[in-house]
Motif scaffolding. Structure first.
Motif, PDB file in Angstrom:
ATOM      1  N   GLU A   5      41.818  40.260  36.729  1.00 27.19           N
ATOM      2  CA  GLU A   5      40.593  40.867  37.633  1.00 27.19           C
ATOM      3  C   GLU A   5      39.606  41.192  36.242  1.00 27.19           C
ATOM      4  OE1 GLU A   5      41.259  44.423  39.735  1.00 27.19           O
ATOM      5  OE2 GLU A   5      43.613  42.874  40.758  1.00 27.19           O
ATOM      6  N   GLY A   6      38.637  41.116  36.714  1.00 30.27           N
ATOM      7  CA  GLY A   6      37.116  40.746  35.473  1.00 30.27           C
ATOM      8  C   GLY A   6      36.472  39.887  35.128  1.00 30.27           C
ATOM      9  N   PRO A   7      35.509  39.837  34.724  1.00 28.24           N
ATOM     10  CA  PRO A   7      34.735  38.485  34.809  1.00 28.24           C
ATOM     11  C   PRO A   7      35.507  38.012  33.261  1.00 28.24           C
ATOM     12  CG  PRO A   7      33.453  40.925  34.172  1.00 28.24           C
ATOM     13  CD  PRO A   7      34.566  40.797  34.326  1.00 28.24           C
ATOM     14  N   MET A   8      35.370  36.744  33.853  1.00 32.69           N
ATOM     15  CA  MET A   8      36.108  35.669  32.687  1.00 32.69           C
ATOM     16  C   MET A   8      35.210  33.990  32.746  1.00 32.69           C
ATOM     17  SD  MET A   8      40.320  35.438  34.083  1.00 32.69           S
ATOM     18  CE  MET A   8      40.470  34.749  32.034  1.00 32.69           C
ATOM     19  N   THR A   9      34.939  33.377  31.685  1.00 30.77           N
ATOM     20  CA  THR A   9      33.956  32.549  31.195  1.00 30.77           C
ATOM     21  C   THR A   9      35.538  31.791  31.625  1.00 30.77           C
ATOM     22  OG1 THR A   9      35.524  31.846  29.262  1.00 30.77           O
ATOM     23  CG2 THR A   9      33.422  33.121  28.678  1.00 30.77           C
ATOM     24  N   ALA A  10      34.360  30.309  32.044  1.00 27.93           N
ATOM     25  CA  ALA A  10      35.332  29.375  32.899  1.00 27.93           C
ATOM     26  C   ALA A  10      36.679  29.274  31.985  1.00 27.93           C
ATOM     27  CB  ALA A  10      34.350  28.502  33.130  1.00 27.93           C
ATOM     28  N   ARG A  11      36.119  28.744  30.253  1.00 27.04           N
ATOM     29  CA  ARG A  11      37.083  28.332  29.978  1.00 27.04           C
ATOM     30  C   ARG A  11      38.352  29.165  29.252  1.00 27.04           C
ATOM     31  NH1 ARG A  11      37.370  24.061  25.886  1.00 27.04           N
ATOM     32  NH2 ARG A  11      34.993  24.292  26.001  1.00 27.04           N
ATOM     33  N   LEU A  13      39.403  31.176  32.420  1.00 23.17           N
ATOM     34  CA  LEU A  13      39.538  30.709  33.417  1.00 23.17           C
ATOM     35  C   LEU A  13      41.195  29.768  33.212  1.00 23.17           C
ATOM     36  CD1 LEU A  13      40.831  31.586  36.601  1.00 23.17           C
ATOM     37  CD2 LEU A  13      38.495  30.807  36.925  1.00 23.17           C
ATOM     38  N   ALA A  14      40.570  28.539  32.640  1.00 21.87           N
ATOM     39  CA  ALA A  14      41.400  27.155  33.029  1.00 21.87           C
ATOM     40  C   ALA A  14      42.220  27.084  31.998  1.00 21.87           C
ATOM     41  CB  ALA A  14      40.255  26.281  31.668  1.00 21.87           C
ATOM     42  N   THR A  15      42.020  27.938  31.004  1.00 22.13           N
ATOM     43  CA  THR A  15      43.681  28.860  29.921  1.00 22.13           C
ATOM     44  C   THR A  15      44.384  29.522  30.830  1.00 22.13           C
ATOM     45  OG1 THR A  15      41.831  28.195  28.293  1.00 22.13           O
ATOM     46  CG2 THR A  15      43.810  29.161  27.838  1.00 22.13           C
ATOM     47  N   LEU A  16      44.152  29.884  31.427  1.00 23.71           N
ATOM     48  CA  LEU A  16      44.832  30.913  32.266  1.00 23.71           C
ATOM     49  C   LEU A  16      45.946  29.533  33.655  1.00 23.71           C
ATOM     50  CD1 LEU A  16      46.278  34.027  32.872  1.00 23.71           C
ATOM     51  CD2 LEU A  16      44.026  33.889  34.587  1.00 23.71           C
ATOM     52  N   VAL A  17      44.870  29.166  33.662  1.00 28.04           N
ATOM     53  CA  VAL A  17      45.433  28.518  34.939  1.00 28.04           C
ATOM     54  C   VAL A  17      46.752  27.726  34.203  1.00 28.04           C
ATOM     55  CG1 VAL A  17      44.489  26.376  36.229  1.00 28.04           C
ATOM     56  CG2 VAL A  17      43.567  28.242  36.291  1.00 28.04           C
ATOM     57  N   SER A  18      46.300  27.120  33.028  1.00 27.23           N
ATOM     58  CA  SER A  18      47.349  26.092  32.694  1.00 27.23           C
ATOM     59  C   SER A  18      48.343  27.104  32.076  1.00 27.23           C
ATOM     60  CB  SER A  18      46.638  25.551  32.002  1.00 27.23           C
ATOM     61  OG  SER A  18      46.441  25.924  30.206  1.00 27.23           O
ATOM     62  N   LYS A  19      48.184  27.940  31.933  1.00 28.99           N
ATOM     63  CA  LYS A  19      49.260  29.059  31.443  1.00 28.99           C
ATOM     64  C   LYS A  19      49.956  29.444  32.862  1.00 28.99           C
ATOM     65  CE  LYS A  19      47.961  30.776  27.513  1.00 28.99           C
ATOM     66  NZ  LYS A  19      47.298  31.875  26.401  1.00 28.99           N
ATOM     67  N   ARG A  20      49.035  30.032  33.821  1.00 28.35           N
ATOM     68  CA  ARG A  20      50.160  30.049  34.993  1.00 28.35           C
ATOM     69  C   ARG A  20      50.657  28.940  36.318  1.00 28.35           C
ATOM     70  NH1 ARG A  20      51.514  35.105  37.900  1.00 28.35           N
ATOM     71  NH2 ARG A  20      51.430  34.140  39.808  1.00 28.35           N
ATOM     72  N   ALA A  40      31.401  24.134  38.626  1.00 23.75           N
ATOM     73  CA  ALA A  40      31.572  22.750  37.883  1.00 23.75           C
ATOM     74  C   ALA A  40      32.122  22.695  36.673  1.00 23.75           C
ATOM     75  CB  ALA A  40      30.182  22.403  37.830  1.00 23.75           C
ATOM     76  N   ASN A  41      31.327  23.977  35.656  1.00 25.72           N
ATOM     77  CA  ASN A  41      32.219  23.914  34.463  1.00 25.72           C
ATOM     78  C   ASN A  41      34.251  23.645  34.612  1.00 25.72           C
ATOM     79  OD1 ASN A  41      29.437  23.529  33.454  1.00 25.72           O
ATOM     80  ND2 ASN A  41      29.328  25.940  33.251  1.00 25.72           N
ATOM     81  N   LEU A  42      34.780  25.324  35.271  1.00 26.29           N
ATOM     82  CA  LEU A  42      35.574  25.324  35.648  1.00 26.29           C
ATOM     83  C   LEU A  42      36.177  23.704  35.738  1.00 26.29           C
ATOM     84  CD1 LEU A  42      37.828  26.941  35.840  1.00 26.29           C
ATOM     85  CD2 LEU A  42      37.583  27.626  38.048  1.00 26.29           C
ATOM     86  N   GLU A  43      35.250  22.832  36.750  1.00 26.28           N
ATOM     87  CA  GLU A  43      36.170  21.786  36.960  1.00 26.28           C
ATOM     88  C   GLU A  43      36.720  20.813  35.516  1.00 26.28           C
ATOM     89  OE1 GLU A  43      36.464  18.142  40.834  1.00 26.28           O
ATOM     90  OE2 GLU A  43      34.432  19.644  39.886  1.00 26.28           O
ATOM     91  N   ILE A  75      41.541  30.664  43.401  1.00 30.55           N
ATOM     92  CA  ILE A  75      41.122  31.180  42.284  1.00 30.55           C
ATOM     93  C   ILE A  75      39.907  31.796  43.159  1.00 30.55           C
ATOM     94  CG2 ILE A  75      38.994  31.301  40.433  1.00 30.55           C
ATOM     95  CD1 ILE A  75      41.008  29.101  39.332  1.00 30.55           C
ATOM     96  N   LEU A  76      39.299  33.105  43.208  1.00 28.18           N
ATOM     97  CA  LEU A  76      38.465  33.878  43.746  1.00 28.18           C
ATOM     98  C   LEU A  76      37.276  34.407  42.836  1.00 28.18           C
ATOM     99  CD1 LEU A  76      40.684  35.629  46.770  1.00 28.18           C
ATOM    100  CD2 LEU A  76      38.941  33.996  46.889  1.00 28.18           C
ATOM    101  N   ASP A  77      36.365  34.108  42.531  1.00 22.72           N
ATOM    102  CA  ASP A  77      35.505  35.459  42.646  1.00 22.72           C
ATOM    103  C   ASP A  77      35.156  36.237  43.294  1.00 22.72           C
ATOM    104  OD1 ASP A  77      33.222  36.380  41.132  1.00 22.72           O
ATOM    105  OD2 ASP A  77      31.652  35.166  41.828  1.00 22.72           O
TER     106      ASP A  77
END
Length: 95
Positions: A5-11, A13-20, A40-43, A75-77
């Motif tokens: 939870e909380g603000p995350m950069t797209a980078r 978040l992408a790192t978290l997704v790859s670990k999750r 778009a950055n996240l994609e 992933i939800l804003d």
């Protein structure tokens, strides 16, 4: 389960997704955010993981995608002008 939870950069978040995701390749990821540039950055950052990514800017489109795509990860804003991501999360869990 809420991962972060909380603000995350797209980078970040992408790192978290790859670990999750145990095996990102072939996984289905669905994201809801009111910022098309962020999506778009996240994609772009997730593309190397070879997963299926779908971005949406409205909860209505999210519901349709939930039914048709059966995502492995959503992933939800949290902070959006017309919608509260936590309320959307609770609705998803309820249904």
């Amino acid at each position: 389960d809420t991962v972060a939870e909380g603000p995350m950069t797209a980078r970040a978040l992408a790192t978290l997704v790859s670990k999750r995701l145990r095996s990102p390749a072939g996984s289905r990821v669905l994201a809801l955010d009111d910022d098309p540039v962020y999506l778009a950055n996240l994609e772009a950052l997730l593309r190397p993981l070879e997963l299926s990514f779908q971005a949406t800017e409205s909860p209505e489109a999210l519901w349709l995608a939930l039914e048709t795509r059966k995502p492995d990860l959503v992933i939800l804003d949290i902070d959006m002008p017309r919608y509260d991501g936590l309320q959307v999360c609770r609705a998803i869990k309820t249904n």
